[in-house]
Design a protein around this motif. Structure first.
Motif, PDB file in Angstrom:
ATOM      1  N   VAL A  77      32.131  87.318  89.541  1.00  0.00           N
ATOM      2  CA  VAL A  77      30.991  86.941  89.120  1.00  0.00           C
ATOM      3  C   VAL A  77      30.080  88.293  88.364  1.00  0.00           C
ATOM      4  CG1 VAL A  77      28.543  86.129  89.738  1.00  0.00           C
ATOM      5  CG2 VAL A  77      30.767  85.023  90.429  1.00  0.00           C
ATOM      6  N   ILE A  78      29.550  88.342  87.390  1.00  0.00           N
ATOM      7  CA  ILE A  78      29.092  89.572  86.745  1.00  0.00           C
ATOM      8  C   ILE A  78      27.463  89.294  87.142  1.00  0.00           C
ATOM      9  CG2 ILE A  78      28.244  90.673  84.679  1.00  0.00           C
ATOM     10  CD1 ILE A  78      30.927  89.595  83.854  1.00  0.00           C
ATOM     11  N   ALA A  79      26.891  88.173  87.090  1.00  0.00           N
ATOM     12  CA  ALA A  79      25.423  88.037  87.475  1.00  0.00           C
ATOM     13  C   ALA A  79      25.301  86.426  87.794  1.00  0.00           C
ATOM     14  CB  ALA A  79      24.475  88.299  86.138  1.00  0.00           C
ATOM     15  N   VAL A  80      24.257  86.321  88.577  1.00  0.00           N
ATOM     16  CA  VAL A  80      23.731  85.037  89.018  1.00  0.00           C
ATOM     17  C   VAL A  80      22.304  85.132  88.856  1.00  0.00           C
ATOM     18  CG1 VAL A  80      23.262  83.400  91.102  1.00  0.00           C
ATOM     19  CG2 VAL A  80      25.493  84.911  90.849  1.00  0.00           C
ATOM     20  N   ASP A  81      21.740  84.131  88.172  1.00  0.00           N
ATOM     21  CA  ASP A  81      20.222  83.719  87.759  1.00  0.00           C
ATOM     22  C   ASP A  81      19.980  82.467  88.446  1.00  0.00           C
ATOM     23  OD1 ASP A  81      20.368  86.054  86.202  1.00  0.00           O
ATOM     24  OD2 ASP A  81      20.770  85.338  84.454  1.00  0.00           O
ATOM     25  N   LEU A  82      18.704  82.812  89.202  1.00  0.00           N
ATOM     26  CA  LEU A  82      18.016  81.623  89.588  1.00  0.00           C
ATOM     27  C   LEU A  82      16.585  81.800  89.195  1.00  0.00           C
ATOM     28  CD1 LEU A  82      18.949  82.608  93.082  1.00  0.00           C
ATOM     29  CD2 LEU A  82      19.650  80.470  92.051  1.00  0.00           C
ATOM     30  N   GLY A  83      16.120  80.588  88.678  1.00  0.00           N
ATOM     31  CA  GLY A  83      14.652  80.532  88.189  1.00  0.00           C
ATOM     32  C   GLY A  83      14.107  79.367  87.777  1.00  0.00           C
ATOM     33  N   ARG A  84      12.803  79.309  87.520  1.00  0.00           N
ATOM     34  CA  ARG A  84      12.094  78.140  87.099  1.00  0.00           C
ATOM     35  C   ARG A  84      11.266  78.632  86.298  1.00  0.00           C
ATOM     36  NH1 ARG A  84       9.594  77.059  92.999  1.00  0.00           N
ATOM     37  NH2 ARG A  84       8.226  78.457  92.911  1.00  0.00           N
ATOM     38  N   ASP A  85      10.012  77.959  85.852  1.00  0.00           N
ATOM     39  CA  ASP A  85       9.076  78.273  84.841  1.00  0.00           C
ATOM     40  C   ASP A  85       8.057  79.741  85.372  1.00  0.00           C
ATOM     41  OD1 ASP A  85       7.627  76.672  86.656  1.00  0.00           O
ATOM     42  OD2 ASP A  85       6.693  75.634  85.214  1.00  0.00           O
ATOM     43  N   ASP A  86       7.868  79.591  86.803  1.00  0.00           N
ATOM     44  CA  ASP A  86       7.170  80.565  87.117  1.00  0.00           C
ATOM     45  C   ASP A  86       7.783  81.754  88.073  1.00  0.00           C
ATOM     46  OD1 ASP A  86       8.043  78.978  89.388  1.00  0.00           O
ATOM     47  OD2 ASP A  86       5.953  78.904  90.392  1.00  0.00           O
ATOM     48  N   MET A  87       9.012  81.897  88.105  1.00  0.00           N
ATOM     49  CA  MET A  87       9.584  82.892  88.621  1.00  0.00           C
ATOM     50  C   MET A  87      11.295  82.724  88.281  1.00  0.00           C
ATOM     51  SD  MET A  87       9.930  82.070  92.795  1.00  0.00           S
ATOM     52  CE  MET A  87       8.342  82.098  93.036  1.00  0.00           C
ATOM     53  N   MET A  88      11.783  84.251  88.289  1.00  0.00           N
ATOM     54  CA  MET A  88      13.181  84.304  88.184  1.00  0.00           C
ATOM     55  C   MET A  88      13.736  85.357  89.028  1.00  0.00           C
ATOM     56  SD  MET A  88      15.756  85.949  86.209  1.00  0.00           S
ATOM     57  CE  MET A  88      15.045  87.235  85.698  1.00  0.00           C
ATOM     58  N   VAL A  89      14.772  85.063  89.533  1.00  0.00           N
ATOM     59  CA  VAL A  89      15.660  86.225  90.186  1.00  0.00           C
ATOM     60  C   VAL A  89      17.061  86.172  89.455  1.00  0.00           C
ATOM     61  CG1 VAL A  89      16.628  86.804  92.383  1.00  0.00           C
ATOM     62  CG2 VAL A  89      14.430  85.385  92.361  1.00  0.00           C
ATOM     63  N   SER A  90      17.407  87.437  89.128  1.00  0.00           N
ATOM     64  CA  SER A  90      18.647  87.684  88.656  1.00  0.00           C
ATOM     65  C   SER A  90      19.541  88.840  89.565  1.00  0.00           C
ATOM     66  CB  SER A  90      18.610  88.356  87.251  1.00  0.00           C
ATOM     67  OG  SER A  90      19.855  88.587  86.736  1.00  0.00           O
ATOM     68  N   LEU A  91      20.747  88.369  90.040  1.00  0.00           N
ATOM     69  CA  LEU A  91      21.462  89.259  90.941  1.00  0.00           C
ATOM     70  C   LEU A  91      22.466  89.657  90.096  1.00  0.00           C
ATOM     71  CD1 LEU A  91      21.517  86.445  93.629  1.00  0.00           C
ATOM     72  CD2 LEU A  91      20.001  88.444  93.692  1.00  0.00           C
ATOM     73  N   THR A  92      22.834  90.986  90.343  1.00  0.00           N
ATOM     74  CA  THR A  92      24.156  91.654  89.820  1.00  0.00           C
ATOM     75  C   THR A  92      24.482  92.664  90.925  1.00  0.00           C
ATOM     76  OG1 THR A  92      23.072  93.686  88.703  1.00  0.00           O
ATOM     77  CG2 THR A  92      23.036  91.608  87.587  1.00  0.00           C
ATOM     78  N   PRO A  93      25.775  93.003  90.893  1.00  0.00           N
ATOM     79  CA  PRO A  93      26.160  94.045  91.898  1.00  0.00           C
ATOM     80  C   PRO A  93      25.372  95.415  91.899  1.00  0.00           C
ATOM     81  CG  PRO A  93      28.100  93.214  90.557  1.00  0.00           C
ATOM     82  CD  PRO A  93      26.847  92.760  89.915  1.00  0.00           C
ATOM     83  N   ARG A  94      24.408  95.742  91.112  1.00  0.00           N
ATOM     84  CA  ARG A  94      23.928  96.859  91.174  1.00  0.00           C
ATOM     85  C   ARG A  94      22.304  96.925  91.294  1.00  0.00           C
ATOM     86  NH1 ARG A  94      26.763  99.616  93.656  1.00  0.00           N
ATOM     87  NH2 ARG A  94      28.790 100.064  93.044  1.00  0.00           N
ATOM     88  N   LYS A  95      21.800  95.420  90.540  1.00  0.00           N
ATOM     89  CA  LYS A  95      20.379  95.315  90.374  1.00  0.00           C
ATOM     90  C   LYS A  95      19.942  93.978  90.758  1.00  0.00           C
ATOM     91  CE  LYS A  95      19.596  98.310  86.591  1.00  0.00           C
ATOM     92  NZ  LYS A  95      19.234  98.228  85.276  1.00  0.00           N
ATOM     93  N   ILE A  96      18.810  93.884  91.370  1.00  0.00           N
ATOM     94  CA  ILE A  96      18.054  92.518  91.552  1.00  0.00           C
ATOM     95  C   ILE A  96      16.972  92.597  90.683  1.00  0.00           C
ATOM     96  CG2 ILE A  96      16.777  90.833  92.894  1.00  0.00           C
ATOM     97  CD1 ILE A  96      18.554  92.003  95.297  1.00  0.00           C
ATOM     98  N   ILE A  97      16.954  91.825  89.734  1.00  0.00           N
ATOM     99  CA  ILE A  97      15.392  91.670  89.051  1.00  0.00           C
ATOM    100  C   ILE A  97      14.820  90.361  89.249  1.00  0.00           C
ATOM    101  CG2 ILE A  97      14.689  91.607  86.388  1.00  0.00           C
ATOM    102  CD1 ILE A  97      17.668  92.512  85.643  1.00  0.00           C
TER     103      ILE A  97
END
Length: 148
Positions: free
Chosen positions: A12-32
């Motif tokens: 897995v390179i990235a996992v994105d979770l989100g909705r219209d008011d928030m987003m969380v993007s998980l990668t091995p080096r960053k959480i956005i």
């Protein structure tokens, strides 16, 4: 315990979770983290504290412009002073916010809520995100994926 995110041994390179008011993007080096102006304080708190419960070793570098006398107030809130410099508009101060310090995180959540009165907020957390940690955060926050 590996979820469907890691079935068939695929990387897995990235996992994105989100909705219209928030987003969380998980990668091995960053959480956005992105919070829109409609994000509620309880949801922001759940995301921030959910991440900290899984990986309390995360630190966030936070830049703040304030008066010199206010630096100690931030330190009392659990922020760790890294550096400061005098500018025309006050002091530019850099603090580290440790995700192991719950008091600092509570103030960090409140600062996000206050900033949302004017603009969306985006924060980038640097971490050592193993597949197991990504999976744990995904499972903790997957209720935020999709609708409100």
């Amino acid at each position: 315990m590996i979820s469907d995110l890691f079935r068939d041994g695929k990387k897995v390179i990235a996992v994105d979770l989100g909705r219209d008011d928030m987003m969380v993007s998980l990668t091995p080096r960053k959480i956005i983290l992105w919070f829109g102006r409609q994000a509620g304080e309880s949801s922001i708190r759940e995301v921030i504290f959910g991440i900290s419960n899984i990986d309390p070793s995360i630190n966030l570098e936070q830049e703040i412009i304030c008066e010199f006398k206010n630096i100690a107030e931030y330190e009392n809130m659990g922020y760790v002073l890294t550096s400061y410099a005098k500018t025309k508009s006050g002091y530019m101060v850099i603090f580290n916010i440790s995700f192991s310090r719950k008091v600092a995180l509570a103030h960090f959540v409140r600062s996000i809520v206050l900033k949302l009165r004017e603009n969306d907020v985006k924060k980038i957390l640097h971490w050592d995100g193993s597949p197991d940690k990504i999976n744990l955060i995904y499972n903790k926050l997957k209720s935020f994926d999709g609708g409100r």
